[in-house]
Design a protein around this motif. Structure first.
Motif, PDB file in Angstrom:
ATOM      1  N   TRP A  39       0.957  -1.784   0.013  1.00 46.80           N
ATOM      2  CA  TRP A  39      -0.098  -0.105   0.421  1.00 46.80           C
ATOM      3  C   TRP A  39       1.262   1.260   0.201  1.00 46.80           C
ATOM      4  CZ3 TRP A  39      -0.492  -4.058   3.001  1.00 46.80           C
ATOM      5  CH2 TRP A  39      -2.118  -4.900   2.848  1.00 46.80           C
ATOM      6  N   LYS A  40       0.680   2.222  -0.225  1.00 42.87           N
ATOM      7  CA  LYS A  40       1.238   3.781  -0.447  1.00 42.87           C
ATOM      8  C   LYS A  40       0.291   4.305   0.510  1.00 42.87           C
ATOM      9  CE  LYS A  40       4.513   6.554  -1.671  1.00 42.87           C
ATOM     10  NZ  LYS A  40       5.643   6.028  -1.425  1.00 42.87           N
ATOM     11  N   LEU A  41       1.049   5.064   1.878  1.00 38.59           N
ATOM     12  CA  LEU A  41       0.263   5.507   2.887  1.00 38.59           C
ATOM     13  C   LEU A  41       0.358   6.796   3.008  1.00 38.59           C
ATOM     14  CD1 LEU A  41      -0.330   2.743   4.707  1.00 38.59           C
ATOM     15  CD2 LEU A  41      -2.308   3.391   4.141  1.00 38.59           C
ATOM     16  N   ASN A  42       0.277   7.727   3.879  1.00 35.81           N
ATOM     17  CA  ASN A  42       0.486   8.859   4.715  1.00 35.81           C
ATOM     18  C   ASN A  42       1.337   8.521   5.118  1.00 35.81           C
ATOM     19  OD1 ASN A  42       1.208  11.491   5.228  1.00 35.81           O
ATOM     20  ND2 ASN A  42      -0.646  12.040   4.527  1.00 35.81           N
ATOM     21  N   PRO A  43       2.985   8.760   5.170  1.00 42.61           N
ATOM     22  CA  PRO A  43       3.465   8.378   6.756  1.00 42.61           C
ATOM     23  C   PRO A  43       2.871   9.866   8.389  1.00 42.61           C
ATOM     24  CG  PRO A  43       5.001   8.823   5.058  1.00 42.61           C
ATOM     25  CD  PRO A  43       3.823   8.765   4.804  1.00 42.61           C
ATOM     26  N   ASP A  44       2.728  10.379   7.207  1.00 44.11           N
ATOM     27  CA  ASP A  44       3.207  12.069   7.917  1.00 44.11           C
ATOM     28  C   ASP A  44       1.074  12.419   8.857  1.00 44.11           C
ATOM     29  OD1 ASP A  44       5.957  12.837   7.105  1.00 44.11           O
ATOM     30  OD2 ASP A  44       4.593  13.809   5.448  1.00 44.11           O
ATOM     31  N   ASN A  45       0.824  11.466   8.714  1.00 40.45           N
ATOM     32  CA  ASN A  45      -0.441  11.143  10.191  1.00 40.45           C
ATOM     33  C   ASN A  45      -0.768   9.947  10.063  1.00 40.45           C
ATOM     34  OD1 ASN A  45      -1.752  10.439   7.870  1.00 40.45           O
ATOM     35  ND2 ASN A  45      -3.685  11.643   7.834  1.00 40.45           N
ATOM     36  N   TYR A  46       0.326   9.264  10.470  1.00 41.24           N
ATOM     37  CA  TYR A  46       0.452   7.424  10.604  1.00 41.24           C
ATOM     38  C   TYR A  46      -0.968   7.398  12.218  1.00 41.24           C
ATOM     39  CZ  TYR A  46       4.271   7.626  14.343  1.00 41.24           C
ATOM     40  OH  TYR A  46       4.702   7.527  15.072  1.00 41.24           O
ATOM     41  N   ALA A  53      -5.863   2.966   9.457  1.00 44.24           N
ATOM     42  CA  ALA A  53      -6.372   2.048  10.760  1.00 44.24           C
ATOM     43  C   ALA A  53      -7.556   0.876  10.287  1.00 44.24           C
ATOM     44  CB  ALA A  53      -7.080   3.096  11.510  1.00 44.24           C
ATOM     45  N   LYS A  54      -7.711   0.978   8.912  1.00 45.77           N
ATOM     46  CA  LYS A  54      -9.115   0.209   8.834  1.00 45.77           C
ATOM     47  C   LYS A  54      -7.797  -1.140   7.941  1.00 45.77           C
ATOM     48  CE  LYS A  54     -11.290  -0.178   4.107  1.00 45.77           C
ATOM     49  NZ  LYS A  54     -10.999   0.438   2.631  1.00 45.77           N
ATOM     50  N   ILE A  55      -6.991  -1.250   7.312  1.00 44.34           N
ATOM     51  CA  ILE A  55      -5.913  -2.221   7.086  1.00 44.34           C
ATOM     52  C   ILE A  55      -5.668  -2.762   8.762  1.00 44.34           C
ATOM     53  CG2 ILE A  55      -3.824  -3.375   6.428  1.00 44.34           C
ATOM     54  CD1 ILE A  55      -3.712   0.035   4.332  1.00 44.34           C
ATOM     55  N   ARG A  56      -5.165  -2.191   9.538  1.00 44.23           N
ATOM     56  CA  ARG A  56      -5.156  -2.653  10.725  1.00 44.23           C
ATOM     57  C   ARG A  56      -6.134  -3.840  11.369  1.00 44.23           C
ATOM     58  NH1 ARG A  56      -1.576   0.942  14.614  1.00 44.23           N
ATOM     59  NH2 ARG A  56      -1.667  -1.116  15.899  1.00 44.23           N
ATOM     60  N   LYS A  57      -7.319  -3.040  11.008  1.00 47.78           N
ATOM     61  CA  LYS A  57      -8.549  -3.513  11.464  1.00 47.78           C
ATOM     62  C   LYS A  57      -9.204  -5.207  11.002  1.00 47.78           C
ATOM     63  CE  LYS A  57     -13.038  -2.802  13.272  1.00 47.78           C
ATOM     64  NZ  LYS A  57     -14.089  -1.729  12.915  1.00 47.78           N
ATOM     65  N   GLU A  58      -8.860  -4.572   9.573  1.00 43.92           N
ATOM     66  CA  GLU A  58      -9.040  -5.734   8.758  1.00 43.92           C
ATOM     67  C   GLU A  58      -8.461  -6.970   8.919  1.00 43.92           C
ATOM     68  OE1 GLU A  58      -8.957  -3.742   4.478  1.00 43.92           O
ATOM     69  OE2 GLU A  58     -11.035  -3.296   5.082  1.00 43.92           O
ATOM     70  N   ARG A  59      -6.954  -6.595   8.937  1.00 38.18           N
ATOM     71  CA  ARG A  59      -5.506  -7.857   9.250  1.00 38.18           C
ATOM     72  C   ARG A  59      -5.608  -8.098  10.462  1.00 38.18           C
ATOM     73  NH1 ARG A  59      -2.708  -8.569   4.092  1.00 38.18           N
ATOM     74  NH2 ARG A  59      -3.776  -7.861   2.542  1.00 38.18           N
ATOM     75  N   SER A  60      -6.272  -8.106  11.994  1.00 41.79           N
ATOM     76  CA  SER A  60      -6.161  -7.738  12.971  1.00 41.79           C
ATOM     77  C   SER A  60      -4.758  -7.759  13.617  1.00 41.79           C
ATOM     78  CB  SER A  60      -5.694  -9.507  13.535  1.00 41.79           C
ATOM     79  OG  SER A  60      -7.954  -9.758  12.715  1.00 41.79           O
ATOM     80  N   TYR A  61      -4.138  -5.946  13.353  1.00 39.46           N
ATOM     81  CA  TYR A  61      -3.059  -6.182  13.838  1.00 39.46           C
ATOM     82  C   TYR A  61      -2.826  -5.191  14.756  1.00 39.46           C
ATOM     83  CZ  TYR A  61      -1.547  -7.196   8.375  1.00 39.46           C
ATOM     84  OH  TYR A  61      -1.206  -7.400   7.111  1.00 39.46           O
ATOM     85  N   SER A  62      -2.990  -6.019  15.608  1.00 40.13           N
ATOM     86  CA  SER A  62      -3.116  -5.657  17.496  1.00 40.13           C
ATOM     87  C   SER A  62      -1.417  -4.971  17.930  1.00 40.13           C
ATOM     88  CB  SER A  62      -4.008  -6.720  17.592  1.00 40.13           C
ATOM     89  OG  SER A  62      -2.733  -7.529  18.023  1.00 40.13           O
ATOM     90  N   TRP A  63      -0.847  -5.334  16.815  1.00 39.53           N
ATOM     91  CA  TRP A  63       0.212  -5.007  18.032  1.00 39.53           C
ATOM     92  C   TRP A  63       1.508  -4.172  16.620  1.00 39.53           C
ATOM     93  CZ3 TRP A  63       6.101  -4.749  18.366  1.00 39.53           C
ATOM     94  CH2 TRP A  63       5.860  -4.913  18.738  1.00 39.53           C
ATOM     95  N   GLU A  94       5.069 -10.611   7.987  1.00 42.11           N
ATOM     96  CA  GLU A  94       6.284 -10.212   7.921  1.00 42.11           C
ATOM     97  C   GLU A  94       5.094  -8.284   8.085  1.00 42.11           C
ATOM     98  OE1 GLU A  94      10.849  -7.596   7.960  1.00 42.11           O
ATOM     99  OE2 GLU A  94       9.841 -10.546   8.328  1.00 42.11           O
ATOM    100  N   ILE A  95       4.678  -7.498   8.492  1.00 47.37           N
ATOM    101  CA  ILE A  95       4.452  -6.231   8.428  1.00 47.37           C
ATOM    102  C   ILE A  95       5.517  -5.138   8.420  1.00 47.37           C
ATOM    103  CG2 ILE A  95       2.416  -5.404   8.512  1.00 47.37           C
ATOM    104  CD1 ILE A  95       1.731  -8.290   9.463  1.00 47.37           C
ATOM    105  N   ARG A  96       5.280  -4.719   7.734  1.00 40.85           N
ATOM    106  CA  ARG A  96       6.383  -3.178   7.492  1.00 40.85           C
ATOM    107  C   ARG A  96       6.073  -2.136   7.197  1.00 40.85           C
ATOM    108  NH1 ARG A  96       7.952  -6.560  11.182  1.00 40.85           N
ATOM    109  NH2 ARG A  96       9.954  -6.962  11.434  1.00 40.85           N
TER     110      ARG A  96
END
Length: 179
Positions: A39-46, A53-63, A94-96
């Motif tokens: 994905w291409k996101l805006n890191p200045d307001n992460y 937030a949507k990606i984290r919720k959909e993929r259960s990236y909780s930590w 692995e998610i970065r």
């Protein structure tokens, strides 16, 4: 989106682009067939980014945590870079997410050839459990990245060969289904 290409066979400085000649770009679809998403996101307001937030919720990236890789900030910098660049796999994805700076993830294709994925500020990537890969900084020698996990982090790399791990066996089955 990330840029990717097939690597040359040179063993010289791992931080250089290592583009095969003639250049062979790798399209996003080919990466997806390997299970690599980006994905291409805006890191200045992460901290408040609704897309993240949507990606984290959909993929259960909780930590999540943030790591800065630079000779002035990372203890045992040279040793760590060598470890990151050893070909390995993980039992989890692995998610970065690159918040600043740049670097490369290298992954193996279906024929075991190296593909170099250039990561820069704003790029987020997931590498599936069981994929052989490695990481290095580029010539800028600096990256600040968010590391994401499903549940508590597991940091264990399994250096190649690690074909008997269940995650690798599942990944090989996934590749066979996408062929």
């Amino acid at each position: 989106m990330v840029q990717a290409w097939y690597m040359d066979q040179s063993e010289e400085d791992q931080k250089t682009p290592h583009r095969a000649q003639p250049e062979q770009r790798v399209p996003a679809q080919q990466l997806r067939e390997l299970g690599v998403c980006s994905w291409k996101l805006n890191p200045d307001n992460y901290e408040t980014d609704p897309e993240l937030a949507k990606i984290r919720k959909e993929r259960s990236y909780s930590w999540m945590d943030i790591i800065t890789i630079h000779k002035d900030t990372l203890p045992n910098y040279e040793e760590k870079l060598k470890i990151f660049y050893e070909e390995h796999l993980h039992l989890d994805d692995e998610i970065r997410y690159i918040l600043d700076g740049s670097g490369y993830f290298d992954v193996r294709d279906k024929e075991d050839k190296w593909i170099r994925i250039s990561m820069e500020k704003g790029d987020m990537i997931t590498l599936p459990a069981g994929i052989y890969h490695r990481f290095t900084l580029d010539e800028n020698d600096y990256v600040k990245a968010m590391r994401l996990f499903v549940g508590k982090p597991i940091w264990t790399p399994y250096n190649r060969p690690a074909d008997k791990h269940e995650a690798r066996e599942k990944y090989v089955q996934f590749l066979a289904q996408t062929a």
